[in-house]
Design a protein around this motif. Sequence first.
Motif, mmCIF file in Angstrom:
data_model
loop_
_atom_site.group_PDB
_atom_site.id
_atom_site.type_symbol
_atom_site.label_atom_id
_atom_site.label_comp_id
_atom_site.label_asym_id
_atom_site.label_seq_id
_atom_site.Cartn_x
_atom_site.Cartn_y
_atom_site.Cartn_z
ATOM 1 N N GLN A 48 0.792 -1.600 -0.008
ATOM 2 C CA GLN A 48 -0.122 0.120 0.041
ATOM 3 C C GLN A 48 0.978 1.089 -0.001
ATOM 4 O O GLN A 48 0.594 2.032 -1.044
ATOM 5 C CB GLN A 48 -0.686 0.027 1.231
ATOM 6 N N GLN A 49 1.917 1.322 0.674
ATOM 7 C CA GLN A 49 2.897 2.771 0.868
ATOM 8 C C GLN A 49 3.201 3.090 -0.183
ATOM 9 O O GLN A 49 3.452 3.966 -1.292
ATOM 10 C CB GLN A 49 3.255 2.428 1.918
ATOM 11 N N VAL A 89 -5.301 5.546 -4.944
ATOM 12 C CA VAL A 89 -5.076 3.902 -4.170
ATOM 13 C C VAL A 89 -6.002 3.538 -3.294
ATOM 14 O O VAL A 89 -6.063 1.780 -2.979
ATOM 15 C CB VAL A 89 -4.382 4.166 -2.834
ATOM 16 N N GLN A 90 -7.235 3.749 -3.055
ATOM 17 C CA GLN A 90 -8.393 3.019 -2.520
ATOM 18 C C GLN A 90 -9.034 2.566 -3.818
ATOM 19 O O GLN A 90 -9.099 0.997 -3.914
ATOM 20 C CB GLN A 90 -9.712 3.956 -1.717
ATOM 21 N N ARG A 130 0.880 9.263 -5.497
ATOM 22 C CA ARG A 130 1.056 10.320 -5.190
ATOM 23 C C ARG A 130 1.892 11.439 -6.137
ATOM 24 O O ARG A 130 1.993 12.631 -5.551
ATOM 25 C CB ARG A 130 1.814 10.664 -3.956
ATOM 26 N N ARG A 131 2.993 10.856 -6.748
ATOM 27 C CA ARG A 131 3.934 11.668 -6.706
ATOM 28 C C ARG A 131 3.990 12.198 -8.503
ATOM 29 O O ARG A 131 4.472 13.017 -8.603
ATOM 30 C CB ARG A 131 5.532 10.760 -7.503
ATOM 31 N N ALA A 172 -4.222 10.986 -4.346
ATOM 32 C CA ALA A 172 -3.831 9.855 -4.377
ATOM 33 C C ALA A 172 -4.803 9.398 -3.368
ATOM 34 O O ALA A 172 -4.062 7.728 -3.416
ATOM 35 C CB ALA A 172 -2.420 10.418 -3.631
ATOM 36 N N ASP A 173 -5.124 9.795 -1.880
ATOM 37 C CA ASP A 173 -5.989 8.830 -1.385
ATOM 38 C C ASP A 173 -7.290 8.614 -2.137
ATOM 39 O O ASP A 173 -7.246 6.736 -1.825
ATOM 40 C CB ASP A 173 -5.909 9.656 -0.355
ATOM 41 N N TYR A 224 0.855 3.735 -2.854
ATOM 42 C CA TYR A 224 0.365 4.990 -2.616
ATOM 43 C C TYR A 224 1.859 6.471 -2.870
ATOM 44 O O TYR A 224 0.966 7.265 -4.097
ATOM 45 C CB TYR A 224 0.414 5.685 -0.828
ATOM 46 N N TRP A 225 2.680 6.107 -2.864
ATOM 47 C CA TRP A 225 4.244 7.456 -3.989
ATOM 48 C C TRP A 225 3.708 7.562 -4.947
ATOM 49 O O TRP A 225 3.671 8.498 -5.675
ATOM 50 C CB TRP A 225 4.835 6.896 -3.083
#
Lengths: 172, 186
Positions: free
Chosen positions: B31-32, B52-53, B39-40, B48-49, B35-36
């Motif tokens: 997940q991390q 990612v979900q 996000r980038r 991004a939140d 996410y990153w």
Amino acid sequence: MKQDFENDEWMKGVRETGFTTPAHYFDELSESINARISAEKFKAVIQNDGHTVPDNYFEKLQANILAKTIAEPVAKPKVVRLWNSSLLKYATAACFLLVTGLGLYFNQRNPVQQTASTDLATDQMLYDIDEQVIIDHISSADIIQPKSTAADTDLENYILTNYSQSELATSL
Amino acid sequence: MKQVEDSEILEKFANTKTRNEAFNLLLNKYQQKIYWHIRRMVIDHDDADDLVQDVFVKVWKNLESFRSDAQLYTWIYRIATNECITFLNKKKQRNNTSLDEVSDELSETLVASSYFNGDKIQLKLQQALLTLPEKQRLIFNMKYFDELKYEEISEITGTSVGALKASFHIAVKKIETFMLNEDITF
């Protein structure tokens, strides 16, 4: 001279090892090395991207994802058995009665409707003709009284000869 | 903490009794990173939140049909990458803007974000990245920040290794030029 010959022989040996490179490899190699060096220089100064997240974000994220996946109840489709349902019997009976009732109702209603609609059409036709036209037509019409084939005196004589006074009195 | 192998996750996921455990393991592992990665590309934390979900909901729904001839993490990265590109395209269409305008918008989001605490050089690098076409930015991020191999990036993006290398070199050159114009030397 001898040394050159040995060198050539050695190079020949190297060339014959069977190794090859992709087309234009050596043309692009210097560019690749320069780009790698530049990227390494960036990396030495900039290790991360500077983005941050709220506190405990990843714990909350995991909980949110789990709520949308594992914890999400699978909606089972409700199966209604149509043929075994008592509802179907009542629905069938109701439909039968409705169809029969409507059939009878329209059958009875049709002749009345037809007469009514014929009268209505005649009325409508007369209504559409101008009133003055009707009056003119009637006044100009040559209304001929049916001519009697026998004269009034002949009839009188016939009655008096064929019927008695008493018969005439009872008839009148 | 020892990272669980992808094969173990897939094995557990195949069994209905251990499916939930497998998905938890998968989330812990990826997940991390995902996410990153997102996000980038989209810059804003809230976007991004959401993305990612969406990605992990898709993973949950489709993991059963995942073919193990591909690598699990490249498959998840590919879903995430597609989500990012779709999101950025929608953003362009919604605002009826060009790529340059979207880059400006993302750059403004970056400066105004309360979840960006980078120094001047980090900010300039991000701004330099936002001047790149989406695909170059994507490749640069995966190579530079995620430290993926060209072969892995190739599997994710469906682009040949040679083209990826060329893209990365061009991106680096453009960033270098941008930094020089901003009087930043390395």
